[in-house]
Design an enzyme around this catalytic site. Structure first.
Site, mmCIF file in Angstrom:
data_model
loop_
_atom_site.group_PDB
_atom_site.id
_atom_site.type_symbol
_atom_site.label_atom_id
_atom_site.label_comp_id
_atom_site.label_asym_id
_atom_site.label_seq_id
_atom_site.Cartn_x
_atom_site.Cartn_y
_atom_site.Cartn_z
ATOM 1 N N ILE A 714 5.078 13.761 4.043
ATOM 2 C CA ILE A 714 6.204 13.406 4.922
ATOM 3 C C ILE A 714 7.456 13.070 4.131
ATOM 4 O O ILE A 714 8.504 12.783 4.717
ATOM 5 C CB ILE A 714 5.838 12.225 5.839
ATOM 6 C CG1 ILE A 714 5.405 11.009 5.009
ATOM 7 C CG2 ILE A 714 4.769 12.617 6.832
ATOM 8 C CD1 ILE A 714 5.154 9.764 5.843
ATOM 9 N N GLY A 715 7.366 13.088 2.801
ATOM 10 C CA GLY A 715 8.548 12.781 2.010
ATOM 11 C C GLY A 715 8.285 12.989 0.542
ATOM 12 O O GLY A 715 7.141 13.068 0.085
ATOM 13 N N GLY A 720 7.500 10.395 -6.715
ATOM 14 C CA GLY A 720 6.279 11.008 -6.243
ATOM 15 C C GLY A 720 6.392 11.463 -4.806
ATOM 16 O O GLY A 720 7.472 11.460 -4.209
ATOM 17 N N LYS A 736 1.849 6.694 -1.144
ATOM 18 C CA LYS A 736 2.755 7.233 -2.147
ATOM 19 C C LYS A 736 1.939 7.585 -3.385
ATOM 20 O O LYS A 736 1.316 6.724 -4.004
ATOM 21 C CB LYS A 736 3.844 6.239 -2.514
ATOM 22 C CG LYS A 736 4.825 6.795 -3.566
ATOM 23 C CD LYS A 736 5.750 5.725 -4.129
ATOM 24 C CE LYS A 736 6.797 5.317 -3.136
ATOM 25 N NZ LYS A 736 7.781 4.387 -3.746
ATOM 26 N N ASP A 836 17.879 -1.099 -5.302
ATOM 27 C CA ASP A 836 18.018 0.239 -4.718
ATOM 28 C C ASP A 836 18.077 0.154 -3.191
ATOM 29 O O ASP A 836 17.399 0.893 -2.486
ATOM 30 C CB ASP A 836 16.859 1.135 -5.151
ATOM 31 C CG ASP A 836 17.165 2.622 -4.957
ATOM 32 O OD1 ASP A 836 18.354 2.954 -4.768
ATOM 33 O OD2 ASP A 836 16.234 3.441 -4.996
#
Length: 995
Positions: A714-715, A720, A736, A836
């Site tokens: 999905i991403g 990663g 992840k 971030d």
């Protein structure tokens, strides 16, 4: 006297006529006015109701107005304003509509109406059909005030809203109700037993609500619903065993109780439902065997028992279901062969049996008697040849046979299967050449042939496979030249051709859509074409173990997305000190030039292992490798590597023994990264995997690894890939997988330690939960709670959800993110600097609550001296330009950028900003050049309730400006920002800007 008598008689007649036709005078005349009064409570941005303004006098009849339905004699009977993008100005009011005596149907579904459900519904006593589905209604369902009065109601739809609280028991008083739909309405509590009073009910649809009562089950009172045809309660947190009494609902045609926490076996009573067409029990924890009595379900067309823990064989009786079209049994523990009788199931179109323990061969004529659309038996133990007939009807679009032990050649019949979209045959023992026509199938998007023994060449006709996005050929025996026609595949993103026998040169013009290109371990020759820089989307490029010569094309330095480059083990040459002059080496996770013929001398390289094996290359101030005996250097290097590995192994072994002893002594406490963190449980496997859980979750490393399928991605980011998975306990998670050696890369941490150190001990409703971590020497997995609404960035900029246009939801997100960040800065021990913060790192659950995620760059606030600039461009605070000693005010700046995104709807970097470059400098420039009032023009015009909330939005704009001040000391703390946003939300009566 006669005249007077006549006049009096006339008046009596008129009076009598007036009252005898009272319906025509009192009812018909004001209907237009009543509709216009209701029209005043909605905002019609797209002017669907423009013709409602065509008249307002007492003679107006609205039967020709948009959405108005009338009877044959001209009286309004229905109002259908569905899917018109309508908003409610404050809260929807219905007293005007309820004064229309013949109104039997009110349909307002698929709009943006918000607020609480109108209390005046009880006055609409003639209503038979009421549909408020797919809106933004919130609060409790006030059925106690109107349900008893709506005794004529046959249809009630409140689905896809944002209600809270329980489903009111008073709905059980709607005795004529035939359809009740409350899918995904935000309900909690328990399923009320009073629903059993709805004796006329045919459709009861309650899926995807958070019924959270302890020992949550369906009430047995539902057995009284003998006319019930549809029962849906998927994703309702149901527990316990499947109720036996479901078998008493003899008229049931559709039963969906999937995505729950049900246990036990499938009750044989269900096999008595002769009218049942759909049986959906997938994603539970059901055990035992598939009942052999299943052949009693003679009407069954769709059977889905997937994602459970079923055992035993697929019963032969199942093949007697002549009407069955969909058979989904994947992700169980079923054994044995496919029943031979499936050959005679003429309506079978969708068959998914993957991830079981099935064996034997596929029936040789399967597909010849039915129109198969999907056939997936991957991850089993099937053997033998692939049947020639799976696409005999020419409709097959998905064929998945990977990870079995099939042998032989791929039948030539599949070369004419033009319907194929996905063909995945990897991980078998297939051999021979691929049928030439198959390479050019026009609809094919994924072709995976890797890890077999295929041979032959890629023909030039592959240019006709214009929809191909993934082509995986690695670990085979393909040969010949790579055809230049590969460059015509404009949709190709992933091309894996490594470990084959390809020869010749690399085609200069490859598809510019490529993100991954693996050509290593072949026999390619010639130079690396300079045109490779045209692949502007390329992230991974591996050309190692070939016979390439020449220099590194300088154009590669312009490839901004490239983070992995491996050109090792070739015969490349050139002076690296000159060739790498324009390269930003900090861009790369891997830049492997080792074992070539490069020369030159330079210093400052932090990864000398990227340059070993180049005899004429000098790195640093040490003696050049070329001035020493090269073989001696290799022996010296090998000796020291063995020595270091041995010492590390002995130390690791000692540490493992001590850790195991310490865990045995204190099972509930683990020291990870220097901080003591309480864990619910820990399991250290003597297999390479180690699982540490931080929250209550039942999971094993094997279960996690099984979820790492490309279909679940999905991403993807620099660290990663992210996969969505549903654990066997029924919980949805996001996994992840950090980049690993399996991609050919050097193993890097990629933020693993920072994530674990930061999130392991954090407990806050606005910080994403790290459920567990799982690691080996080569792989790190991080498992988080799944956020179904994705990231704020996607919802703002990719248009995935309409509800993100509601300002109240945007404000809710801003407050949640601010509270999470304030906790990290002020209340967390130790305090954490995220580094971030951006809209893509703010994830949203099903209720649009914000959760701060991705702590790969996080630092302890006591250690704020940074070696490199961290963060994402557009969000980075300006102080990074002149110092690397930053503090929490840098996070505040990034959060201010997020607020500007929420207010303006614009991305942090956009071409429209011109020389301003970022949203911050652009906004300041606009205000400087056009004055303070320009802020109103900068607000996102897509916000649906803009008029109501303009003042509040502008206040948030001001907070964003204070957060993005140039000097850190002029910015507020996150605690202050959180307080200011909360104060704005407490204003329960926001005023428009112009008031």
């Amino acid at each position: 006297m006669g005249n007077e008598t006549l006049i009096i008689g006339l008046w009596i007649c008129v009076f009598f006529l007036m009252f005898s036709n009272e319906k025509a005078i009192i009812q018909a005349v004001p209907e237009a006015q009543l509709l216009l009064e209701f029209r005043g409570y909605v905002v019609d941005d797209q002017n669907f109701l423009a013709n409602w303004e065509s008249g307002n006098d007492s003679e107006t009849r609205p039967c020709n107005w948009t959405g108005v339905k009338c009877s044959a004699d001209g009286y309004v009977t229905g109002v259908d304003l569905s899917n018109m993008n309508l908003n409610s100005l404050t809260e929807l009011r219905l007293p005007a509509l309820c004064q229309i005596p013949n109104l039997t149907s009110l349909q307002l579904q698929e709009n943006k109406l918000s607020g609480a459900l109108p209390l005046e519904l009880g006055a609409c006593t003639s209503l038979e059909h009421l549909n408020f589905g797919s809106n933004n209604f919130s609060g409790a369902i006030p059925a106690e005030t109107w349900a008893p009065a709506l005794q004529n109601l046959l249809y009630l739809n409140l689905s896809l809203n944002f209600f809270s609280g329980e489903l009111p028991s008073s709905i059980g008083s709607l005795h004529k109700l035939q359809v009740l739909d409350v899918v995904e309405s935000g309900l909690s509590g328990a399923v009320p037993p009073e629903l059993g009073n709805l004796m006329k009910l045919r459709h009861l649809v309650m899926s995807w609500n958070n019924f959270d009562q302890k020992n949550n089950t369906l009430p047995e009172s539902l057995t009284r619903l003998q006319e019930l045809q549809v029962l849906e309660c998927a994703g309702c947190n149901l527990e316990g065993e499947l109720p036996e009494w479901l078998g008493k609902l003899q008229n049931l045609e559709y039963l969906d109780i999937s995505n729950n926490l049900l246990i036990g076996s499938i009750p044989s009573s269900l096999m008595a439902l002769e009218n049942l067409k759909w049986l959906e029990l997938y994603k539970n924890n059901l055990t035992g065997k598939i009942p052999s009595e299943i052949d009693n379900l003679t009407s069954l067309t769709d059977l889905d028992l997937s994602d459970n823990q079923l055992t035993g064989v697929i019963p032969e009786e199942l093949a007697r279901l002549e009407n069955l079209a969909v058979l989904h049994l994947q992700n169980n523990s079923l054994e044995g062969p496919i029943p031979y009788g499936v050959l005679h199931m003429t309506k079978l179109s969708d068959m998914k049996l993957y991830m079981n323990k099935l064996n034997g061969s596929i029936p040789s004529d399967l597909g010849s008697n039915s129109s198969l659309l999907q056939f997936d038996v991957s991850d089993n133990n099937f053997h033998g040849k692939i049947p020639r007939t799976l696409c005999a009807r020419g409709l097959l679009w998905r064929l998945m046979l990977f990870n079995n032990t099939f042998t032989g050649e791929l039948p030539e019949e599949y070369g004419t299967c033009t319907s194929l979209i996905r063909l995945r045959l990897s991980g078998n023992h297939l051999s021979g050449a691929i049928p030439t026509p198959l390479w050019s199938l026009p609809n094919l998007t994924i072709l995976e042939l890797h890890n077999n023994n295929f041979s032959g060449t890629i023909p030039s006709t592959i240019a006709n496979a214009t929809n191909l996005s993934t082509l995986k050929l690695h670990n085979n025996q393909f040969s010949g030249h790579l055809p230049p026609e590969l460059g015509q595949l404009t949709n190709l993103e992933r091309f894996y051709a490594h470990h084959n026998n390809f020869s010749g040169t690399i085609p200069p013009d490859l598809a510019t859509s490529l993100t991954s290109l693996y050509l290593d371990a072949n026999s390619l020759s010639g130079e690396i074409p300079s045109q490779i820089s045209n692949l502007i989307n390329l992230i991974y490029l591996s050309l190692s173990f070939n016979q390439l010569k020449g220099t590194i094309p300088p154009q590669i330095a312009t490839m901004e997305k490239l983070i992995f480059l491996d050109i090792s083990h070739n015969v490349l040459s050139g002076d690296l000190s000159k060739e790498l002059h324009n390269f930003d080496m900090d861009q790369f996770l891997t830049f492997n030039c080792s074992y070539n013929r490069f020369s030159g001398k330079f210093s400052g390289m932090t990864k000398p292992e990227w340059f070993v094996g180049n005899p004429d290359l000098c790195v640093g101030e040490r003696q050049c490798v070329g001035e020493m005996d090269y073989h001696y250097v290799k022996k010296w290097y090998f000796f020291h590597v063995v020595l270091v590995v041995g010492v590390v192994f002995m130390i690791t072994l000692l540490v493992v023994i001590l850790v195991l002893w310490w865990i045995g002594k204190r099972r509930s406490e683990v020291n990870f990264g220097g901080d003591k963190v309480k864990f619910a449980s820990e399991r250290v496997c003597f297999a390479p995997w180690r699982v540490i859980t931080f929250h209550q979750v039942k999971v094993s490393y094997k279960e996690l690894v099984e979820c790492l399928d490309e279909d679940n991605v999905i991403g993807q980011g620099g660290g990663g890939e992210v996969y969505k998975a549903t654990l066997r306990c029924g919980r949805e998670v996001a996994i992840k997988k950090l980049w690993e050696d399996g991609h050919g890369m050097d193993l890097h941490d990629h933020g693993f330690k920072a994530e674990v150190d930061s999130l392991g001990a954090v407990r806050h409703r606005n910080i994403v939960k790290l459920l567990c971590c799982c690691s080996t020497f080569t792989t790190n997995l991080l498992v988080y709670e799944y956020m179904p609404n994705g990231s704020l960035g996607d919802l703002l900029h990719n248009g995935k959800e309409k509800t993100i246009f509601d300002w109240s939801i945007r404000c809710k997100i801003a407050i949640g993110a601010a509270q999470g960040l304030a906790y990290l800065h002020h209340d967390c021990q130790p305090q954490i600097l995220h580094r971030d913060i951006k809209s893509n790192n703010i994830l949203l659950n099903d209720e649009y609550e914000a959760h701060i995620a991705d702590f790969g760059l996080a630092k302890n606030l006591n250690d704020v001296s940074m070696s490199i600039v961290a963060g994402s461009y557009g969000y980075i605070a300006p102080e990074y330009a002149y110092t690397l000693n930053v503090n929490e005010r840098s996070d505040v700046y990034s959060f201010g950028v997020v607020l500007l995104e929420l207010v303006t709807g614009r991305q942090p970097i956009a071409s429209e900003f011109g020389d301003a470059m970022t949203i911050v400098t652009w906004a300041k420039k606009q205000i400087r050049e056009h004055g303070e009032n320009i802020r109103l023009e900068l607000i996102d015009k897509r916000i649906t309730n803009l008029c109501l909330y303009q003042s509040q939005i502008l206040d948030v704009f001001n907070i964003a400006e204070s957060c993005t001040q140039h000097l850190p000391n002029e910015r507020p703390t996150m605690r202050k920002v959180s307080e200011m946003l909360l104060d704005l939300q407490k204003d329960t009566n926001p005023k428009p800007w112009n008031t």
